[in-house]
Scaffold this motif. Structure first.
Motif, PDB file in Angstrom:
ATOM      1  N   LEU A 475      -0.239 -44.742  -6.566  1.00 14.08           N
ATOM      2  CA  LEU A 475       0.684 -44.032  -5.674  1.00 14.08           C
ATOM      3  C   LEU A 475      -0.001 -43.691  -4.358  1.00 14.08           C
ATOM      4  CD1 LEU A 475       2.517 -41.634  -8.177  1.00 14.08           C
ATOM      5  CD2 LEU A 475       3.455 -43.676  -7.073  1.00 14.08           C
ATOM      6  N   TYR A 476      -1.279 -43.258  -4.478  1.00 12.78           N
ATOM      7  CA  TYR A 476      -2.041 -42.928  -3.267  1.00 12.78           C
ATOM      8  C   TYR A 476      -2.185 -44.160  -2.365  1.00 12.78           C
ATOM      9  CZ  TYR A 476      -5.916 -41.214  -0.407  1.00 12.78           C
ATOM     10  OH  TYR A 476      -6.711 -40.842   0.645  1.00 12.78           O
ATOM     11  N   GLN A 477      -2.310 -45.332  -3.008  1.00 12.63           N
ATOM     12  CA  GLN A 477      -2.462 -46.571  -2.249  1.00 12.63           C
ATOM     13  C   GLN A 477      -1.108 -47.193  -1.849  1.00 12.63           C
ATOM     14  OE1 GLN A 477      -4.846 -48.936  -4.946  1.00 12.63           O
ATOM     15  NE2 GLN A 477      -6.782 -48.212  -4.046  1.00 12.63           N
ATOM     16  N   LEU A 482       3.013 -51.140  -9.257  1.00 10.49           N
ATOM     17  CA  LEU A 482       1.971 -51.043 -10.275  1.00 10.49           C
ATOM     18  C   LEU A 482       1.981 -49.658 -10.938  1.00 10.49           C
ATOM     19  CD1 LEU A 482      -0.946 -52.852  -8.420  1.00 10.49           C
ATOM     20  CD2 LEU A 482       0.323 -53.686 -10.397  1.00 10.49           C
ATOM     21  N   ALA A 483       2.244 -48.624 -10.119  1.00  8.05           N
ATOM     22  CA  ALA A 483       2.327 -47.268 -10.678  1.00  8.05           C
ATOM     23  C   ALA A 483       3.458 -47.185 -11.696  1.00  8.05           C
ATOM     24  CB  ALA A 483       2.539 -46.250  -9.563  1.00  8.05           C
ATOM     25  N   ILE A 484       4.634 -47.796 -11.332  1.00 12.48           N
ATOM     26  CA  ILE A 484       5.793 -47.763 -12.237  1.00 12.48           C
ATOM     27  C   ILE A 484       5.473 -48.456 -13.545  1.00 12.48           C
ATOM     28  CG2 ILE A 484       8.132 -48.675 -12.544  1.00 12.48           C
ATOM     29  CD1 ILE A 484       8.533 -48.111  -9.508  1.00 12.48           C
ATOM     30  N   LYS A 485       4.737 -49.548 -13.476  1.00 15.44           N
ATOM     31  CA  LYS A 485       4.365 -50.290 -14.678  1.00 15.44           C
ATOM     32  C   LYS A 485       3.588 -49.397 -15.650  1.00 15.44           C
ATOM     33  CE  LYS A 485       1.370 -54.098 -16.129  1.00 15.44           C
ATOM     34  NZ  LYS A 485       0.421 -55.131 -15.667  1.00 15.44           N
ATOM     35  N   HIS A 486       2.616 -48.641 -15.143  1.00 11.83           N
ATOM     36  CA  HIS A 486       1.819 -47.764 -16.015  1.00 11.83           C
ATOM     37  C   HIS A 486       2.621 -46.541 -16.462  1.00 11.83           C
ATOM     38  CE1 HIS A 486      -2.098 -49.770 -15.946  1.00 11.83           C
ATOM     39  NE2 HIS A 486      -1.797 -50.144 -14.696  1.00 11.83           N
TER      40      HIS A 486
END
Length: 553
Positions: A475-477, A482-486
């Protein structure tokens, strides 16, 4: 005038004659009242008020004594006793009598008698505890207890005059119940009786006597107990009860008996039973009694340690160390004993002594570091664990301890280095990953964090915290996908995690996927009805979706 004077004189005479008559009436009336009141008092005392026994006055051997209600009086069979008076609240002691099942107690009211003459079986060497009840009619109004038994001197004189051993034994057993306060003296007499049986070759009876004496072991000193166990071992050997003899000799040894003859007897007994291994063991123990034999003491201590006899093992180790204070083998064994006993303070000192003898001893270095860390001696622990790691660089436990020491000393840079070593040596440990995140996040090193966290979830796939750290970095990046995937993987592990659901809902709303965002907010409201953020977002999205629908129409 003359007539009037005569008349007045007659009246005066009449008055004088009348006065004594009234006085008698008043006197008799008062007497009747007094008698009535006294009768009323007697009636009340006899039939209304509670009847009480206060005390009994007796004469014992010419000495007057007062025995209160419930008191106990100690008497000897040869005492002469007479009951002088019974004090109650009953007038004239009407209907008051004494009652006792064991004694003809009323006879003592009328004459002085020797107590022995009243005893039911005329046995003056027995214990009697008659209860003497004071009765009003058939009602008990109090009692006193008499304890009748012989004096210890009379009993002892009688015992000395008994020659036959079995009779003496029976009389002695009666003495234990008669004189519990003289138990120590009676035990000494019992010991003498057992020795008499032994001298006459009556070994079985002697054994029985010694065993009965052991029932009073709390009253015996250590030396006496050891002597009894030795004697029992000898007597059992004489009548060929070898296993019993071994038991009693072992009891003597356990009590600290150092007589070499005991160990030789044990060797002989085990040889007779065909147990050569134990026979050899006791022969070795016999050698240990040699004052300068270091090796035998250490080997014996090792044997005791394996059996869990820590106290005895420690004693022999101390003897070995008194011979050679720098014996590494004895010091190491001493450390093992203290570790079993949990004596950490003494253990620290022993490890230091080991390191003085052998500075490179790895076990002492590691264990000393652990103990010093536990006792908050952080600087000392750091020195010893670093020395140990120089010799054992791949030891996972040592690096864990070093990491904890750095954390305790707030040496975050060094703890950071150790954390990296730890996840290399043992990637399944989770706390080093947590520290790496807390250390690197304020520095904004998301790429480095991600490299460690991705490795972490490879070995710990169900660790939610590690995945949350990954989400934060993505999220910071700005890598929302990718955040949603995790996040979705986290929700598989914890489907009711309100925070994670809200996080995913915000991302879905941000990406314009209002329908999924709406469902997610709805789930949050169901799980946490008081969540205002979810409620407001849900209403906001509903209105937005309604507006979109109206715009399309």
């Amino acid at each position: 005038m003359v007539r009037n004077r005569l008349t007045s004189q007659k009246r005066k005479l009449k008055k004088k004659q009348i006065r004594p008559f009234y006085k008698k009436i008043i006197f008799y009336f008062l007497c009747i009242c007094v008698v009535f009141l006294y009768a009323l008092y007697l009636w009340h005392r006899l039939f209304i008020s509670p009847h009480k026994f206060y005390y009994m006055s007796i004469m014992q051997n010419g000495e007057i004594k007062k025995i209160l209600d419930g008191d106990t009086l100690r008497l000897y069979p040869k005492d002469r006793v007479k009951i002088l008076r019974i004090f109650t609240n009953i007038p004239f002691n009407l209907h008051v009598r004494l009652f006792c099942k064991e004694l003809d107690i009323m006879s003592l009211v009328y004459e002085e008698k020797m107590i022995f003459s009243l005893l039911p079986d005329k046995d003056m060497f027995n214990l009697y505890k008659p209860e003497i009840w004071v009765k009003f009619k058939n009602q008990n109004i109090g009692h006193v207890t008499w304890i009748i038994k012989p004096s210890f001197e009379d009993w002892l004189n009688k015992l000395k005059n008994i020659k036959e051993l079995d009779q003496k034994r029976a009389f002695l057993k009666k003495g234990f119940s008669l004189f519990p306060e003289k138990q120590n003296q009676l035990i000494d007499i019992n010991l003498s009786l057992a020795q008499e049986y032994e001298k006459k070759g009556m070994f079985k009876k002697a054994i029985n006597e010694y065993l009965e004496i052991l029932h009073f072991s709390e009253n015996l000193n250590k030396e006496t107990l050891i002597s009894i166990y030795e004697t029992l071992g000898y007597l059992c050997t004489e009548i060929k009860r070898y296993k019993d003899a071994i038991t009693y000799y072992q009891m003597a040894i356990d009590m600290g008996d150092k007589d070499p003859e005991i160990y030789y007897n044990m060797y002989e007994l085990y040889s007779k039973l065909g147990d050569e291994a134990r026979a050899s063991c006791y022969f070795a123990k016999l050698l240990q009694l040699k004052p300068k034999d270091l090796e035998s003491r250490i080997e014996f201590a090792k044997t005791l340690f394996k059996k869990g006899v820590l106290k005895e093992a420690e004693k022999y180790v101390e003897e070995a160390l008194s011979i050679n204070p720098n014996s590494l083998e004895a010091l190491v064994l001493k450390a093992k004993i203290l570790e079993k006993k949990g004596n950490k303070n003494a253990l620290v000192n022993i490890y230091k002594r080991i390191l003085l003898v052998e500075p490179e001893n790895e076990i002492a270095l590691y264990n000393l570091a652990v103990l010093e860390y536990e006792s908050q001696k952080i600087d000392d622990a750091l020195i010893h664990i670093k020395t140990y790691i120089e010799k054992k660089p791949e030891d996972k436990d040592a690096h864990e301890l070093l990491f904890q020491i750095y954390r305790a000393k707030k040496m975050d840079e060094m703890a950071y280095k150790e954390a990296k070593i730890l996840i290399k040596l043992n990637p399944r440990l989770t706390y080093p990953y947590y520290f790496l995140f807390s250390y690197l996040w304020p520095k904004g090193k998301c790429n480095e964090i991600l490299s460690y966290m991705i490795k972490g979830i490879r070995y710990n796939p169900k660790d939610v915290t590690l995945r949350k750290y990954i989400v934060l970095c993505y999220l910071y990046q700005g890598k929302d996908a990718l955040a949603i995937k995790h996040i979705r993987y986290i929700l598989k592990l914890k489907p009711n995690d309100v925070g994670t659901l809200l996080q995913l809902a915000r991302l879905m709303e941000k990406r314009g996927d209002y329908s999924e965002a709406l469902e997610l907010y709805k789930r949050v409201i169901k799980l946490s009805p008081e969540n205002e953020e979810a409620q407001n977002a849900y209403l906001r999205l509903r209105f937005k979706m309604m507006e979109q629908k109206q715009g399309e129409e």
